[in-house]
Design a protein around this motif. Sequence first.
Motif, PDB file in Angstrom:
ATOM      1  N   THR A  19      66.301  36.898  71.587  1.00 24.73           N
ATOM      2  CA  THR A  19      66.160  37.157  73.072  1.00 24.73           C
ATOM      3  C   THR A  19      64.992  36.078  73.437  1.00 24.73           C
ATOM      4  OG1 THR A  19      67.079  39.250  73.343  1.00 24.73           O
ATOM      5  CG2 THR A  19      65.668  38.297  75.039  1.00 24.73           C
ATOM      6  N   LYS A  22      65.963  32.444  73.058  1.00 27.91           N
ATOM      7  CA  LYS A  22      66.898  32.024  74.142  1.00 27.91           C
ATOM      8  C   LYS A  22      65.939  31.863  75.278  1.00 27.91           C
ATOM      9  CE  LYS A  22      70.607  33.319  76.983  1.00 27.91           C
ATOM     10  NZ  LYS A  22      71.246  34.408  77.583  1.00 27.91           N
ATOM     11  N   GLN A  23      64.870  32.727  75.549  1.00 32.71           N
ATOM     12  CA  GLN A  23      63.974  32.472  76.634  1.00 32.71           C
ATOM     13  C   GLN A  23      63.176  31.025  76.553  1.00 32.71           C
ATOM     14  OE1 GLN A  23      61.280  35.539  77.370  1.00 32.71           O
ATOM     15  NE2 GLN A  23      60.521  34.956  78.943  1.00 32.71           N
ATOM     16  N   GLU A  26      65.359  27.954  77.048  1.00 29.69           N
ATOM     17  CA  GLU A  26      65.402  28.078  78.699  1.00 29.69           C
ATOM     18  C   GLU A  26      64.478  27.580  79.330  1.00 29.69           C
ATOM     19  OE1 GLU A  26      67.345  31.643  79.636  1.00 29.69           O
ATOM     20  OE2 GLU A  26      69.302  31.098  78.679  1.00 29.69           O
ATOM     21  N   THR A  27      63.197  28.074  79.240  1.00 30.41           N
ATOM     22  CA  THR A  27      62.181  27.985  80.085  1.00 30.41           C
ATOM     23  C   THR A  27      61.209  26.742  79.424  1.00 30.41           C
ATOM     24  OG1 THR A  27      60.993  29.546  78.731  1.00 30.41           O
ATOM     25  CG2 THR A  27      61.960  30.384  80.920  1.00 30.41           C
ATOM     26  N   ALA A 100      55.016  35.841  80.244  1.00 32.63           N
ATOM     27  CA  ALA A 100      56.345  35.846  79.955  1.00 32.63           C
ATOM     28  C   ALA A 100      56.706  36.007  78.554  1.00 32.63           C
ATOM     29  CB  ALA A 100      56.710  34.207  80.248  1.00 32.63           C
ATOM     30  N   TYR A 101      55.775  35.949  77.488  1.00 30.90           N
ATOM     31  CA  TYR A 101      56.103  36.281  76.135  1.00 30.90           C
ATOM     32  C   TYR A 101      55.338  37.378  75.452  1.00 30.90           C
ATOM     33  CZ  TYR A 101      58.193  31.777  77.053  1.00 30.90           C
ATOM     34  OH  TYR A 101      59.287  30.728  77.457  1.00 30.90           O
TER      35      TYR A 101
END
Length: 195
Positions: A19, A22-23, A26-27, A100-101
């Motif tokens: 996950t 993937k993030q 995408e970002t 975000a992380y």
Amino acid sequence: MTHWEIVMKEQVQEKHLPTLMKQLKETQSDFTISKEETEAASKIVAKNHQKTMLESEQFIVIVSKEAAPYAEIIYKMTGQTWDEETAKFVTRRLNQTKTAYFQENTTIFTCVKADKNDKMNGVLLLEKFSTRLEIEKLQTITEPGFISVTGFTNEWNQALPYSDNGAMNVQYALRQGMGAKTTLIFGTPIITSEY
């Protein structure tokens, strides 16, 4: 100042990595992603050299083959100049990245390096740092042309365990090199770059 570095790191469960990756893809579409394998770990590095105020920005994910099911995510930002505009950009970017992380209690490491091309009284400079920040010196290493101090100051909230029942949150070192060059490195809670 000739170099600055900010690092956030945190342990995560390996099952959350798909996950997270993937993030990241995408970002952070402008990041280049590479992967390295060793006997002890897998290392994924997502790197960006295109930021105007930064030398580099990168995410590093290390998956230990010996300490499963945990992995470590590291965010590292480096640069060579610091001014008001850089400070605003870095603060905004760190807040975005942390949200975000990372979790709220993530340890943030900072390191600043400065060079002076003439002889300066390094011991006096280190004493001024120590006095101004009210640093309790926990360990001092002195060699010809080199001084390193590990300590604790109440100026910062974050700290790392030190010795049996203490804590440390600052390291600084001074190296007087060949000729007239003197290098000062200051890190919280530890020095994260070479000295």
